[in-house]
Design a protein around this motif. Sequence first.
Motif, short mmCIF file in Angstrom:
data_model
loop_
_atom_site.label_atom_id
_atom_site.label_comp_id
_atom_site.label_asym_id
_atom_site.label_seq_id
_atom_site.Cartn_x
_atom_site.Cartn_y
_atom_site.Cartn_z
N ALA A 30 0.83 -1.20 0.00
CA ALA A 30 0.00 0.00 0.00
C ALA A 30 0.87 1.26 0.00
O ALA A 30 0.55 2.26 -0.66
CB ALA A 30 -0.93 0.00 1.21
N THR A 31 1.98 1.22 0.72
CA THR A 31 2.88 2.39 0.76
C THR A 31 3.45 2.68 -0.62
O THR A 31 3.51 3.84 -1.07
CB THR A 31 4.01 2.14 1.76
N ALA A 32 3.85 1.63 -1.33
CA ALA A 32 4.42 1.81 -2.68
C ALA A 32 3.38 2.38 -3.62
O ALA A 32 3.66 3.31 -4.40
CB ALA A 32 4.96 0.47 -3.19
N LEU A 33 2.13 1.84 -3.57
CA LEU A 33 1.08 2.31 -4.48
C LEU A 33 0.67 3.75 -4.15
O LEU A 33 0.47 4.57 -5.07
CB LEU A 33 -0.13 1.38 -4.39
N ASP A 34 0.54 4.06 -2.87
CA ASP A 34 0.18 5.43 -2.48
C ASP A 34 1.25 6.43 -2.90
O ASP A 34 0.94 7.55 -3.37
CB ASP A 34 -0.03 5.50 -0.96
N THR A 35 2.51 6.06 -2.75
CA THR A 35 3.61 6.95 -3.16
C THR A 35 3.56 7.22 -4.65
O THR A 35 3.73 8.36 -5.12
CB THR A 35 4.96 6.35 -2.78
N ALA A 36 3.32 6.16 -5.44
CA ALA A 36 3.26 6.32 -6.90
C ALA A 36 2.12 7.24 -7.31
O ALA A 36 2.28 8.13 -8.15
CB ALA A 36 3.11 4.95 -7.55
N ASN A 37 0.95 7.04 -6.75
CA ASN A 37 -0.21 7.87 -7.09
C ASN A 37 0.02 9.33 -6.67
O ASN A 37 -0.39 10.26 -7.38
CB ASN A 37 -1.47 7.32 -6.42
N GLU A 38 0.65 9.55 -5.52
CA GLU A 38 0.90 10.91 -5.04
C GLU A 38 1.87 11.64 -5.96
O GLU A 38 1.71 12.83 -6.25
CB GLU A 38 1.47 10.85 -3.62
N LEU A 39 2.90 10.93 -6.44
CA LEU A 39 3.87 11.55 -7.35
C LEU A 39 3.21 11.99 -8.65
O LEU A 39 3.49 13.08 -9.17
CB LEU A 39 5.01 10.57 -7.65
N ILE A 40 2.33 11.18 -9.18
CA ILE A 40 1.63 11.53 -10.42
C ILE A 40 0.65 12.67 -10.18
O ILE A 40 0.52 13.59 -11.00
CB ILE A 40 0.91 10.30 -11.00
N ARG A 41 -0.05 12.63 -9.06
CA ARG A 41 -1.05 13.66 -8.76
C ARG A 41 -0.38 15.04 -8.65
O ARG A 41 -0.92 16.04 -9.13
CB ARG A 41 -1.78 13.32 -7.46
N LYS A 42 0.77 15.12 -8.04
CA LYS A 42 1.48 16.39 -7.87
C LYS A 42 2.20 16.83 -9.15
O LYS A 42 2.66 17.97 -9.24
CB LYS A 42 2.49 16.28 -6.73
N GLY A 43 2.32 15.96 -10.12
CA GLY A 43 3.04 16.31 -11.35
C GLY A 43 4.53 16.36 -11.16
O GLY A 43 5.24 17.02 -11.93
N ALA A 44 5.03 15.68 -10.13
CA ALA A 44 6.46 15.73 -9.85
C ALA A 44 7.28 14.94 -10.85
O ALA A 44 8.48 15.19 -11.01
CB ALA A 44 6.73 15.21 -8.43
#
Length: 568
Positions: A30-44
Amino acid sequence: MPAADVHFEVFVRRYPDSGWALKMATDVRATALDTANELIRKGAVAAVRVMRETLDPESGEFHGLTILNLGVPEKPRKVKAPEPTEPLCVAPQDLYTCHARERIGRLFETWLERHEACPFELLHRPDLVEQLEASGVEITHAIQKIAVPEAHSRGASVGEMTASFKSLGERAIERLMKDARKGLPQVSPDTFGKVAAQLARDPEGAYRLGCAVATHLSPARSWGEKVGLLLDLADNAPPEGAGRALALSVIAQPLEEIVGCEKGLDNILGGGLDLGARLAAMTRLAAATVVDHLVKAEPSVAKVMPELSTRAQRLAKWLPCADFEGVRAAIGQRILRDLGGQRRLRPSDPVSEIDVIRGLAMALTAASGKLLPLDNVQAAVTARSKMLVARDFVEVYLGEGNTVQEEAEALVWLTENIIGASNKREAGRWLSSLILSLRFERECRETHHPAMRLVELAKLQKAVARCGLVEEAFKPLQLKLGEIGGLVEADARLIATTARATAPALNRLTALLKLACGESGPLGPVADRARAEAMKLARADDTRAELSGAPDQVDAIRDLLKHAALAA
């Protein structure tokens, strides 16, 4: 399976063309998936991937599985085709192709120049081959120069490639010498058509006719003489059919090599030409019909186009022939290469150099087409334009002892005759450094003829907007010229003097309106003050009385009033 045997890795691509980089690793899915989604959401990042890595206890290796892939898709990578391991030329016949002849010309360039021969002649004249063999080391050095890079690119040993090329050269020489002993055909202008028609049915007709043509060129002592002999043969080619196609295709080969050689083309055009005149002559040679029409219609082109020599004029008449496309293409490539090079076109005359570039650009654009693509022409002129805005050229071009007005007009002319956005920006910086300087303002105000100075500033104000600069570059210059014009007028009190002069009211009104609409003074403070004074004068009773007594001047005054209102 124990939890320690499985972990999750997050990889990212910061930009669409970047490679994958490890961002984090964790045992919690879950940590890996949440991190990936957050990176895409922020446009980083541009893309993110989550991998599930599982340890194989037997091999001790991890096996990956992609469980999430977000963002810009990865571009497929092109697979480079492996280089063939066999040499480009494997049989003596392969040496007679255009690409092989080009490489032979580069390998034996010095030797061929010394003997004033082209690769076509070397491949078809037994006497030249004997001289080359007698030199001892020329062939060996040529084989070494080509064997090393070929071996490196093909993954073979240098010894193998050397042996292969040595064998090929020996077989090619043996073939030519053997055919010479058997007897090769001979041609003259009178017999050329008949021989070409006969050899058109021979599978080796191009080779045998080439030997005859090369032998016919052997008495010539210059490139120009060789071109003359080749054109004599072309004039006597068969009128139609396979014989004519064979004859002209064979003649085109040495012609293409001669015009591609610097000394060869210079000999055809005539000596004593600098690079600018030579480029103009080459352009006229390659596109004689188009350039001749342009010379009649455009004085700036006629100014830089030299007359062609008799031999060049004769060659120019043959170049439109479809069989001589390669010859025209060789001249076109030479033009673009020299135009885009670093050599000055007119080293001792920078003003004339700008005229040459202007004329060449117009002629080459008009002649552009399949063999001289417009994009290539623009790229060459852009490269040449870059040299014109370099400091060493501009300083020589402006010279010493000129007034600021003369320097500004020269820079405007320079800016008009260059292309390329970056070059225009650089030219704009030169103009700005002059017009915005204190020296420019001081010299403009130190004048005994303020009316003439205002006229010059008005012309310059219009010119900076027409020379191709973007609005952000020329608007500040126009404003500055307007301000300087206001200072010049204020120093001389020209508007007040004109308004109170003893001249007829209509003459004073006309003079003020010309200042107001930017004809005899720059737009800005001068025009504003002149417009206000003109409106007062137009309402005066004596002015109205004069207008009523001169109906023929009413239209002219009305037009000036309209222009003055539009310029406000």
